[in-house]
Design an enzyme around this catalytic site. Structure first.
Site, PDB file in Angstrom:
ATOM      1  CE  LYS A 206      -3.908   2.009   2.555  1.00 58.40           C
ATOM      2  NZ  LYS A 206      -4.812   1.804   3.710  1.00 58.40           N
ATOM      3  CD  GLU A 212       9.152  -6.319   6.720  1.00 60.21           C
ATOM      4  OE1 GLU A 212       9.062  -6.445   7.950  1.00 60.21           O
ATOM      5  OE2 GLU A 212       8.636  -5.369   6.082  1.00 60.21           O
ATOM      6  N   GLY A 266      -4.967  -2.867   5.474  1.00 53.50           N
ATOM      7  CA  GLY A 266      -4.161  -3.936   4.888  1.00 53.50           C
ATOM      8  C   GLY A 266      -4.722  -5.322   5.115  1.00 53.50           C
ATOM      9  NE  ARG A 267      -6.500  -5.313  11.328  1.00 57.95           N
ATOM     10  CZ  ARG A 267      -5.917  -4.133  11.522  1.00 57.95           C
ATOM     11  NH1 ARG A 267      -4.811  -3.834  10.873  1.00 57.95           N
ATOM     12  NH2 ARG A 267      -6.438  -3.263  12.362  1.00 57.95           N
ATOM     13  CD  GLU A 352      -1.836  -5.891  11.633  1.00 55.21           C
ATOM     14  OE1 GLU A 352      -0.647  -6.282  11.646  1.00 55.21           O
ATOM     15  OE2 GLU A 352      -2.441  -5.603  10.578  1.00 55.21           O
ATOM     16  CG  HIS A 384      -2.736 -37.855  14.883  1.00 57.28           C
ATOM     17  ND1 HIS A 384      -2.626 -39.136  15.399  1.00 57.28           N
ATOM     18  CD2 HIS A 384      -3.876 -37.836  14.163  1.00 57.28           C
ATOM     19  CE1 HIS A 384      -3.651 -39.869  14.977  1.00 57.28           C
ATOM     20  NE2 HIS A 384      -4.429 -39.103  14.233  1.00 57.28           N
ATOM     21  CE  LYS A 512       5.188  -2.181   9.041  1.00 59.88           C
ATOM     22  NZ  LYS A 512       4.138  -1.575   8.176  1.00 59.88           N
TER      23      LYS A 512
END
Length: 543
Positions: A206, A212, A266-267, A352, A384, A512
């Site tokens: 965005k 990253e 963003g999410r 978040e 399991h 950040k």
């Protein structure tokens, strides 16, 4: 604004919890043959069974009263209306507009957002069809057949989850990879699977400044330029960003830039051009069906009374378990291999959004629990692995079992076995097996009395563990869209009740900033001004 924990309803719920402290779920079912009918809801193919929560009718009425006290309906109206409910960033929260498939106008600051959204849909259609019809050619003239999405957080988890879930709808000649981690191994291993002549990179950021994502983009660009020249970058990169000028300066052609808007968090950006990998791999029609399913859930959440509202009911069960029964974590357990990444996606959207400790006005540190720990895995793998802790451990967890009634791939008894396991797990968590029952069972198997008495202590299971079960007909794009939107609105409802801003993430921003400040030190420059621990760690790395 009065703290929700000081309201009469909250205080009555605290007392009510004490009244239920010695009541076992098994007894609640024995005493009420119609308990399932009383505590389950159906809508548009979805079925939510919340009867295996430690509630009575009185509990439910109190929780609904709590939702009314928090004005959930009013807050949802404000969200859908474009009010700037993200008050710390002064932004509207209108990801629902991205899936408004009936095309009716939606205005924000006197501008019809649907005009912009429909233009992006057209751009997504053109790009996806060009690739799917083998008309997007790389620098050597070969058609693009591999997509690499470079993003992180919401620019990675949502599209990755959906692309994997709907992989069965993708053609065999198209391939898609997702790279998010700044660890060089992530991009290196992906590039080993790619041909530079036929690979298209999508930079999903965005801000077009996410360190990253841009680090991975530079690595991808260097890899490409080792095989061709700078002029070829335009054929092998596109960007999805709110900062088109930065993307152009980076070297991406203007026609290969798709916009984002500040009213899309963003999410929650899967529904925007961030979902382009879905359109490329599965077709724009599939992406539109995904949007349609989410839009249908939006309408249900917006128009349905609280008592019959699926997201609201799921949210209230979470509030009850988390705040009053003091369960700190919620396990998301999809009994569907295609939903492998669904717990990861929800982990970000939920934690978040509601991982906050100050009220929405920024005036008070809340004195009650807000967002729970979200985690999980697919069944039957989890059985399991960590289900032992769920059944006999000391940790307090409530579970959401998620199951499509019909499978994507039908192999003999596979789906019947999967379904039986899903239902058996929630049943076992609910009823358990008492010490006396376990002891008698061991005796019937021929175990001696003394040995049976000792072994029974290890084999008994207390039960009385809360869970929800969510069913839907099949994992189609429509129902996947509805499932994701259902949880989005559940998270929003809980944020309203907890009186937090579910749409900012300042804690993420701090990390950040500190990482950028530390980068020179890690590269060998001065460690002055760092705390002793961080300075010591940096020196150890440099040694």
């Amino acid at each position: 604004m009065e703290s929700i924990a000081l309201t009469p309803t909250w205080k009555v719920l605290q007392q009510h919890k004490l009244d239920l402290s010695r009541v076992h779920l098994r007894d609640l079912f024995l005493n009420d043959p119609k308990r399932y009918d009383r505590f389950s809801l159906e809508h548009d193919g979805f079925l939510l069974d919340f009867s295996k929560n430690r509630i009575t009718q009185a509990t439910l009425l109190l929780l609904l009263q709590l939702a009314e006290t928090a004005e959930v309906k009013l807050r949802s109206f404000e969200m859908f209306s474009g009010d700037k409910i993200n008050i710390t960033e002064k932004r509207a929260v209108l990801h629902s507009a991205l899936r408004h498939v009936n095309h009716a106008p939606i205005f924000l600051d006197h501008h019809n957002l649907m005009l912009d959204i429909q233009q992006v849909w057209q751009q997504m259609r053109q790009i996806s069809e060009k690739i799917r019809h083998q008309k997007w050619l790389g620098f050597s003239g070969k058609p693009i057949n591999t997509i690499v999405n470079l993003g992180i957080g919401g620019s990675d988890l949502g599209p990755k989850m959906v692309t994997y879930a709907l992989e069965h709808l993708a053609p065999e000649n198209l391939h898609c990879h997702f790279v998010s981690n700044v660890d060089g191994t992530a991009i290196a291993r992906t590039l080993k699977q790619c041909n530079p002549e036929t690979t298209l990179f999508m930079i999903s950021s965005k801000s077009f400044s996410t360190i990253e994502t841009l680090s991975n983009a530079l690595a991808a660009k260097a890899w490409l330029l080792a095989h061709t020249d700078e002029k070829s970058v335009a054929k092998h990169f596109l960007a999805i960003t709110a900062k088109s000028e930065k993307a152009r300066a980076w070297g991406i052609a203007a026609e290969n830039i798709l916009p984002l808007w500040d009213w899309v968090g963003g999410r929650y950006s899967l529904w925007s051009a961030i979902g382009l990998p879905v359109a490329i791999m599965c077709g724009m029609e599939v992406f539109q069906e995904l949007l349609a399913g989410a839009h249908a859930m939006d309408e249900h959440f917006k128009t349905t009374e609280l008592t019959k509202n699926l997201p609201v009911m799921l949210a209230l069960m979470g509030v009850w378990n988390h705040n009053f029964l003091h369960m700190p974590s919620n396990a998301i357990l999809p009994y569907c291999e295609a939903l492998k990444y669904f717990p990861d996606h929800l982990q970000q959207v939920d934690m978040e959004s509601n991982g906050k400790s100050v009220d929405i006005l920024g005036r008070e540190i809340v004195d009650y629990q807000t967002g729970p720990i979200i985690w999980g895995s697919t069944g039957t793998n989890g059985q399991h692995s960590f289900h032992q802790l769920l059944h006999q451990g000391t940790a307090k967890v409530w579970c959401d079992f998620i199951l499509p009634i019909k499978p994507i791939d039908d192999f003999g008894d596979h789906h019947a076995l999967l379904t039986a396991n899903c239902f058996a797990q929630s049943q076992a968590l609910m009823q358990g097996k008492s010490l006396a029952e376990t002891y008698e069972e061991l005796l019937s198997q021929g175990v001696e009395h003394d040995a049976a008495a000792i072994l029974a202590e290890h084999k008994m299971s207390s039960g009385n563990k809360s869970s929800n079960t969510l069913l839907f007909p099949k994992l189609t794009p429509y129902y996947l869209g509805g499932l994701i939107a259902l949880y989005e609105h559940k998270i929003f409802t809980q944020g309203v009740i907890w009186q937090v801003n579910s749409f900012d993430q300042w804690g993420v921003e701090l990390g950040k900033v500190l990482a950028n400040q530390l980068l020179p030190a890690v590269k060998g420059q001065s460690v002055e001004g760092l705390d002793a621990s961080t300075a010591g760690l940096v020196k150890a790395v440099l040694r």
